[in-house]
Design a protein around this motif. Structure first.
Motif, short mmCIF file in Angstrom:
data_model
loop_
_atom_site.label_atom_id
_atom_site.label_comp_id
_atom_site.label_asym_id
_atom_site.label_seq_id
_atom_site.Cartn_x
_atom_site.Cartn_y
_atom_site.Cartn_z
N ALA B 230 0.66 -1.22 -0.05
CA ALA B 230 -0.15 0.01 0.42
C ALA B 230 1.02 1.39 -0.03
O ALA B 230 2.11 0.96 0.23
CB ALA B 230 -0.44 -0.12 1.29
N ASP B 231 0.33 2.31 0.04
CA ASP B 231 1.03 3.93 -0.14
C ASP B 231 0.13 4.98 0.14
O ASP B 231 -1.07 4.43 0.58
CB ASP B 231 1.83 3.77 -1.46
N TRP B 232 1.30 6.11 0.17
CA TRP B 232 0.09 7.19 0.81
C TRP B 232 -0.66 7.94 -0.84
O TRP B 232 -1.78 8.63 -0.44
CB TRP B 232 0.67 8.61 1.61
N LYS B 233 0.12 7.30 -1.37
CA LYS B 233 -0.60 8.13 -2.85
C LYS B 233 -0.11 7.72 -4.81
O LYS B 233 0.72 7.21 -4.20
CB LYS B 233 0.18 9.75 -3.26
N ASP B 234 -0.83 7.87 -5.24
CA ASP B 234 0.06 7.33 -6.40
C ASP B 234 1.06 8.33 -7.03
O ASP B 234 1.13 9.44 -6.71
CB ASP B 234 -1.30 6.65 -7.31
N ALA B 235 1.18 8.11 -8.43
CA ALA B 235 2.09 8.73 -9.39
C ALA B 235 1.86 10.28 -9.34
O ALA B 235 2.19 10.54 -9.84
CB ALA B 235 2.41 8.18 -10.43
N ASP B 236 0.11 10.64 -9.47
CA ASP B 236 -0.29 11.41 -9.59
C ASP B 236 -0.48 12.81 -8.24
O ASP B 236 -1.53 13.08 -8.32
CB ASP B 236 -1.24 11.65 -10.57
N ASN B 237 -0.19 11.59 -7.10
CA ASN B 237 -0.76 11.97 -5.93
C ASN B 237 -2.32 12.25 -5.62
O ASN B 237 -2.37 12.98 -4.73
CB ASN B 237 0.12 13.87 -5.97
N ASN B 238 -2.93 11.07 -6.29
CA ASN B 238 -4.01 10.93 -5.67
C ASN B 238 -4.20 10.45 -4.59
O ASN B 238 -2.83 8.66 -4.36
CB ASN B 238 -5.09 10.47 -6.97
N VAL B 239 -5.07 10.48 -4.56
CA VAL B 239 -5.59 9.78 -2.63
C VAL B 239 -6.25 8.93 -2.88
O VAL B 239 -6.49 7.60 -1.67
CB VAL B 239 -5.17 10.39 -0.99
N LEU B 240 -7.65 9.31 -3.37
CA LEU B 240 -8.95 8.23 -3.34
C LEU B 240 -8.62 6.77 -4.09
O LEU B 240 -8.11 6.89 -4.93
CB LEU B 240 -10.30 8.35 -3.93
N GLY B 241 -8.93 6.13 -3.17
CA GLY B 241 -8.62 4.51 -3.98
C GLY B 241 -7.03 3.83 -3.76
O GLY B 241 -6.82 3.39 -4.04
N VAL B 242 -6.07 4.89 -2.50
CA VAL B 242 -4.78 3.96 -2.98
C VAL B 242 -4.45 4.56 -1.23
O VAL B 242 -4.49 2.89 -0.78
CB VAL B 242 -3.78 5.70 -3.06
N VAL B 243 -5.37 5.72 -0.82
CA VAL B 243 -5.13 5.32 0.90
C VAL B 243 -6.19 4.50 1.05
O VAL B 243 -5.74 3.43 2.47
CB VAL B 243 -5.40 6.94 1.44
N ASN B 244 -6.94 4.19 0.68
CA ASN B 244 -8.08 3.15 1.60
C ASN B 244 -8.30 2.13 0.24
O ASN B 244 -9.41 1.19 0.21
CB ASN B 244 -9.44 4.15 1.24
N SER B 245 -6.88 1.79 -0.11
CA SER B 245 -7.04 0.36 -1.05
C SER B 245 -7.17 -0.65 -0.06
O SER B 245 -6.78 -0.91 0.79
CB SER B 245 -5.85 0.77 -1.51
N PRO B 246 -7.28 -2.25 -0.98
CA PRO B 246 -7.47 -3.28 -0.13
C PRO B 246 -6.27 -3.62 0.72
O PRO B 246 -6.60 -4.09 1.92
CB PRO B 246 -8.16 -4.16 -1.09
N GLU B 247 -5.28 -2.83 0.12
CA GLU B 247 -4.02 -3.58 0.42
C GLU B 247 -3.41 -3.07 1.73
O GLU B 247 -2.86 -3.78 3.31
CB GLU B 247 -2.32 -3.30 0.02
N ASN B 248 -3.95 -1.69 2.29
CA ASN B 248 -4.10 -0.50 3.36
C ASN B 248 -4.87 -1.11 4.26
O ASN B 248 -4.77 -0.86 5.90
CB ASN B 248 -3.96 0.83 2.85
#
Lengths: 310, 449
Positions: B230-248
């Motif tokens: 998991a991570d805090w952000k994707d390459a474009d600094n988006n957080v929706l779907g990243v911060v609350n990803s299944p891995e996270n």
């Protein structure tokens, strides 16, 4: 001759000028240290500005005030502070006044006992926070043991449980500041003339009647001053909270997480200092707090005046 | 007459009070006198004392006195921030946190060290991860503002006597189906924590970071989240779907489980509390920054010192391993004179030499120098250095943009609500966190709606 001349020269400085000499530096210092920061921070409260960033303040009008007054988190901070102030100050009044009633009659050792009771209010809140943190520790703290919990696994986590944490801060604040209320109450109690009680005794007034019609009205002005001081202090509560809970623990209110002991001062500190360093927004919040404190103080002072006027 | 004279005196006094601070620095900047002393600001802890030792060696070699001014951790950032606010020159160099870099660079507080580090080949001497996280801004730009000074990251200390006890080993294998050893995965660490949680004996499995004040619970959780992919952000600094990803979500559920095996009273715990529960025998394992492990190697402090072992962060389900980054890099204050800037660069150049880095490590500092980290002398110097050297190859950090403080606040709040407060589900906590972070990033112009 010269010894006569010198005092004569001094006389040229009149009283008015002498007063000016003493007052003007004080006024200048006040302007520099208090009035200017007050006005400047008022200006900053209408700007987007960070003190650690050299970019000039950008005028945003009422945006900061709008944010403070419309964001649920800020309202939560005000609600926490209000709840804390109400519970804490009420308990301090009850405990402090009760202690004063117990100690108003002199007995052997009452002086030492009074001094010992006053010790908590002489301590630094940061130190008090640090050692009460240990006292509340369910593993080795004595608080849970005093309540009869010998097993740390079933003992309440006062600082970690969202339902107990605010009460933990209140308990420490009451422990620390009830002696202050006691002190003021003692001063009030000792000033009540004995003849009032003697007259009441002749009229066969009950103890409750004497308390209600003599003791309480006579002490009330000092009690209100205690309430005023303690309420203002409660609204500024910062160091105890930081020492005990750091503003936490957090719980979910609806779908939003909120810190249950985060008072407005703690929030203000976090907004104003790095890493957030939102100087403009924090100035606006500080002014909202200032207005609230002035309003509450005015209410108390009006009540105080009414009581004094009889 | 008197009134007029008095007014003039007051006016002069007022002007002098107002402008003293500004003019005081002026001769500093204007005069071309040689620099005889340098001031470094750092937090109050042992590594700062070690740096003072190194600074004393610099004075012996060059005659330039180096003073390391220490400020308690709790107020260190505030003090540096106040100095930045007045663009002051109270320090020549500051050993700043990795997360400060963006804020300091965007505001112009740090001198650009890119040419200096490249031209002196210093960039090649330190591990790439430390150069990236302590010195580079923006990430991937190849522009550097700090020399990696005190490498640090999260690791684990554990009780070897408990792990190597034959009864424990047999019981563990019978219960979990594999031998009791240093955990290689987070799942294994969870099992071990559960196994050693014996409230009746006053023993608990794992001490983890939970402090809500600044960044501790976020740093503790990061160890798991990064390893879970998991991570805090994707390459474009988006957080929706990243911060609350299944891995996270899976990572947060595991971190929440670990808290169930933590000693009572560690509901707002950071480095001091971690060491405390280990030293008083309450925890079989604790997470902590390596910089705080020297206390555990002191027999006067840690009664279990001889049976204390150390290991790096375990891997996630896909074999990824990451450790939350701590540590700091040294930067040059941009508000000092050119002469002092040069003197500061000279110090850093000297400090970065292999010999001095070896001495820095020998003194107790956590060097980021590749060769020193790999040397036998370093790896065997303390029982935790080998774990540290391994860890510094897989470190990862939180956001380091100027708005990191705004993003950190909801992270702390939601993590604490779920992990300590037991509020809601991991998915709900991360959803709430992601929405708030998204709002902040849009408002700050980092991403668009």
């Amino acid at each position: 001759m010269s010894s006569y001349n010198q005092p004569a020269r001094r006389r040229h400085i009149g009283d008015k000028r002498l007063i000016q000499m003493f007052v003007i530096p004080t006024v200048l210092l006040l302007i520099l240290m208090n009035v200017f920061p007050l006005i400047y921070s008022l200006y900053l409260s209408f700007t987007e500005y960070s003190a650690i960033n050299p970019t000039a303040p950008k005028w945003v009008g009422l945006d900061n005030y709008r944010q403070v007054l419309s964001d649920n988190l800020y309202w939560h901070n005000f609600a926490v502070t209000g709840r804390y102030a109400l519970i804490s100050v009420s308990l301090q009044m009850i405990v402090g006044f009760s202690l004063a009633m117990l100690l108003k009659e002199k007995f052997k050792g009452s002086g030492i006992l009074t001094t010992l009771i006053l010790i908590p209010m002489m301590l630094s809140p940061a130190v008090v926070g640090a050692f009460w943190k240990n006292i509340f520790n369910p593993s080795f703290g004595i608080f849970d043991q005093m309540l009869g919990y010998s097993d740390p696994n079933t003992a309440p986590e006062w600082l970690g449980n969202p339902n107990l944490a605010l009460w933990a801060v209140v308990i420490v604040d009451v422990w620390m500041w009830s002696p202050f209320v006691m002190l003021l109450s003692l001063a009030g109690l000792s000033a009540i003339p004995d003849y009032l009680y003697e007259a009441a005794a002749i009229d066969r007034a009950s103890a409750w009647f004497q308390f209600r019609r003599i003791t309480l009205p006579q002490v009330m002005p000092l009690l209100l001053i205690a309430v005023l001081f303690r309420t203002i202090e409660a609204f500024k509560q910062f160091d105890l909270v930081m020492g005990l809970t750091g503003g936490g623990p957090a719980l979910l209110e609806g779908r939003q997480a909120v810190n249950v002991t985060e008072t407005v001062s703690v929030r203000l500190f976090r907004l104003a200092m790095p890493p957030q360093a939102q100087t403009g927004l924090s100035s606006a919040m500080a002014y909202v707090v200032l207005v609230i404190i002035i309003a509450i103080s005015n209410l108390y002072i009006r009540s105080l005046n009414k009581i004094r006027e009889g | 007459m008197f009134k007029k004279a008095f007014s003039v005196v007051v006016l002069i006094a007022l002007l002098s009070i107002t402008f003293t601070s500004n003019f005081a620095a002026a001769p500093h900047k204007a005069q071309a006198q040689s620099v005889s002393e340098l001031t470094i600001w750092w937090a109050e802890w042992d590594p700062a004392n070690y740096l003072q030792q190194i600074g004393n060696e610099y004075e012996q070699e060059t005659g330039i006195k180096v003073t390391v001014v220490q400020e308690p951790w709790a107020t260190y950032y505030n003090k540096v921030g106040a100095e930045w606010a007045v663009q002051g020159d109270s320090f020549d160099m500051v050993v700043g946190d990795s997360q400060w870099v963006g804020q300091a660079v965007e505001a112009g507080h740090y001198v650009d060290l890119t040419d200096f580090l490249n031209s002196n080949s210093i960039t090649e001497t330190v591990t790439p991860a430390t150069l990236q996280y302590y010195g580079e801004y923006p990430t991937g730009s190849g522009t550097y503002y700090a020399y990696p000074t005190e490498g640090d990251a999260n690791g684990w200390a554990y009780r070897k006597d408990l792990f190597e006890d034959p009864d424990n080993m047999a019981a563990f294998e019978a219960q979990y189906g594999y031998p009791l050893a240093i955990p290689e995965t987070w799942e294994q660490l969870r099992d071990i924590a559960e196994f050693f949680t014996r409230p009746d004996d006053g023993l608990y499995g794992a001490g983890i970071y939970t402090q809500v004040d600044y960044d501790a619970i976020t740093m503790g959780f990061e160890n798991v989240m990064f390893s879970y992919g998991a991570d805090w952000k994707d390459a474009d600094n988006n957080v929706l779907g990243v911060v609350n990803s299944p891995e996270n979500v899976a990572a947060l559920e595991l971190y929440g489980e670990l808290y169930q095996f933590a000693p009572p009273g560690t509901d707002n715990a950071f480095f001091a509390e971690m060491n405390n529960v280990f030293i008083n025998g309450q925890a079989a394992m604790i997470m902590n920054y390596f910089a705080f492990f020297p206390a555990l190697d002191n027999p006067e402090i840690n009664p279990y010192r001889d049976s204390t072992g150390y290991f790096p962060m375990p891997a996630g389900p896909n074999g990824d391993r990451y450790a939350a980054l701590g540590g700091q890099g040294i930067s040059v204050n941009s508000y000092i004179s050119d002469e002092r800037k040069q003197a500061s660069l000279d110090f850093i150049k000297w400090f970065a030499t292999p010999d001095v880095q070896a001495r820095w490590a020998a003194a107790g500092g956590y060097t980021c120098n590749i060769n020193v980290l790999q040397s036998d002398a370093f790896l065997t110097q303390t029982p935790y250095n080998a774990a540290f050297a391994e860890t510094m190859t897989f470190v990862k950090d939180f956001w380091n943009i100027p708005q990191f403080g705004l993003l950190l606040e909801p992270a702390q709040r939601y993590l604490h609500a779920y992990v300590v407060g037991g509020e809601g589900t991991a998915q709900e906590a991360l959803d709430g966190m992601a929405f708030e972070m998204d709002d902040i990033l849009i408002k700050e112009g980092i991403i668009s709606e």
